[in-house]
Scaffold this active site. Structure first.
Site, PDB file in Angstrom:
ATOM      1  N   SER A 128       6.946  48.415 -31.599  1.00  0.00           N
ATOM      2  CA  SER A 128       7.383  49.769 -31.259  1.00  0.00           C
ATOM      3  C   SER A 128       7.064  50.713 -32.405  1.00  0.00           C
ATOM      4  O   SER A 128       7.048  50.309 -33.572  1.00  0.00           O
ATOM      5  CB  SER A 128       8.888  49.771 -30.999  1.00  0.00           C
ATOM      6  N   TYR A 144      17.139  46.973 -33.359  1.00  0.00           N
ATOM      7  CA  TYR A 144      15.899  46.929 -32.573  1.00  0.00           C
ATOM      8  C   TYR A 144      14.681  47.329 -33.410  1.00  0.00           C
ATOM      9  O   TYR A 144      13.694  46.587 -33.488  1.00  0.00           O
ATOM     10  CB  TYR A 144      16.027  47.847 -31.364  1.00  0.00           C
TER      11      TYR A 144
END
Length: 225
Positions: A128, A144
């Site tokens: 990401s 995350y």
């Protein structure tokens, strides 16, 4: 035709990847905790069983399946665990749960599959933009985004370790894609890229990207987030 393993195939990008690879005639092993969406496709060249990256015992299922394949051409580490919660309220157990899937599970999947991958094999890990140093960061995504940063470094290390024998390792840091996971992280946000559009890019990169890249981070984003 290639033998492809994809994790996180019950929805979003992973589900679209299964359909794209299958349509081209490749053999696909689709791994996800929820196998029903893939089973309903009823595709003869797609194999699936329930699999949890956070459960060490489930890797034995993959080992058993791989006895049927002489080689694995592509591994796509697509599955991810998302936690959107203030850091001060995040427990060590919650942090660990995210890392079990996003980091430890990715590492164990690579270890399980690597012996079936040769010089022309390609491991693609989906990360990401939140894990890229210097990129915009968002509150609540400490577990995350930091886990996604970890797999970027892991990719660089493995590419160096296996540069003589293969496979190649690359990582794609995705920006916003209209998936269920994005809705969970940013409720109401509308991304400019669909799951199918991103899956199409990842499919092509997985099949050909290792010819030009190894140990590289590619930022695949046209927006923030």
């Amino acid at each position: 035709m290639a033998n492809i393993i994809i994790t996180g195939t019950s929805r979003g990008i992973g589900f679209e990847l299964v359909k794209l690879f299958a349509k081209e005639g490749h053999q696909v092993l689709a791994l996800s905790r929820n196998v029903q969406p893939v089973q309903r496709l009823d595709l003869s060249n797609v194999h699936c069983f329930s699999f949890d990256l956070g459960n060490p015992n489930d890797f034995k299922k993959v080992e058993a399946f791989l006895e049927q394949w002489n080689v694995v051409d592509v591994l796509i580490n697509n599955a991810g665990s998302l936690l959107n919660k203030p850091f001060a309220e995040t427990t060590i157990e919650e942090f660990e749960r995210v890392y079990k899937v996003n980091v430890f599970g990715v590492a164990e999947m690579i270890r399980t599959v690597r012996h079936k991958m040769g010089k022309e094999g390609h491991v693609v890990t989906v990360s990401s933009m939140g894990g890229v140093q210097g990129s915009m960061k968002f509150p609540g995504l400490s577990a995350y985004s930091s886990s996604k940063g970890a797999v970027i470094t892991l990719t660089e290390l493995l590419a160096e370790e296996y540069k003589e024998t293969g496979p190649s390792f690359n990582v794609l840091a995705l920006g916003a894609v209209q998936t269920e996971m994005l809705e969970e992280a940013f409720p109401g946000y509308q991304a400019l890229v669909t799951a199918l559009e991103m899956a199409t890019y990842i499919k092509d990169f997985a099949l050909t990207g290792h010819k030009l890249y190894n140990g590289k981070l590619l930022q695949v984003s046209n927006s923030t987030p």
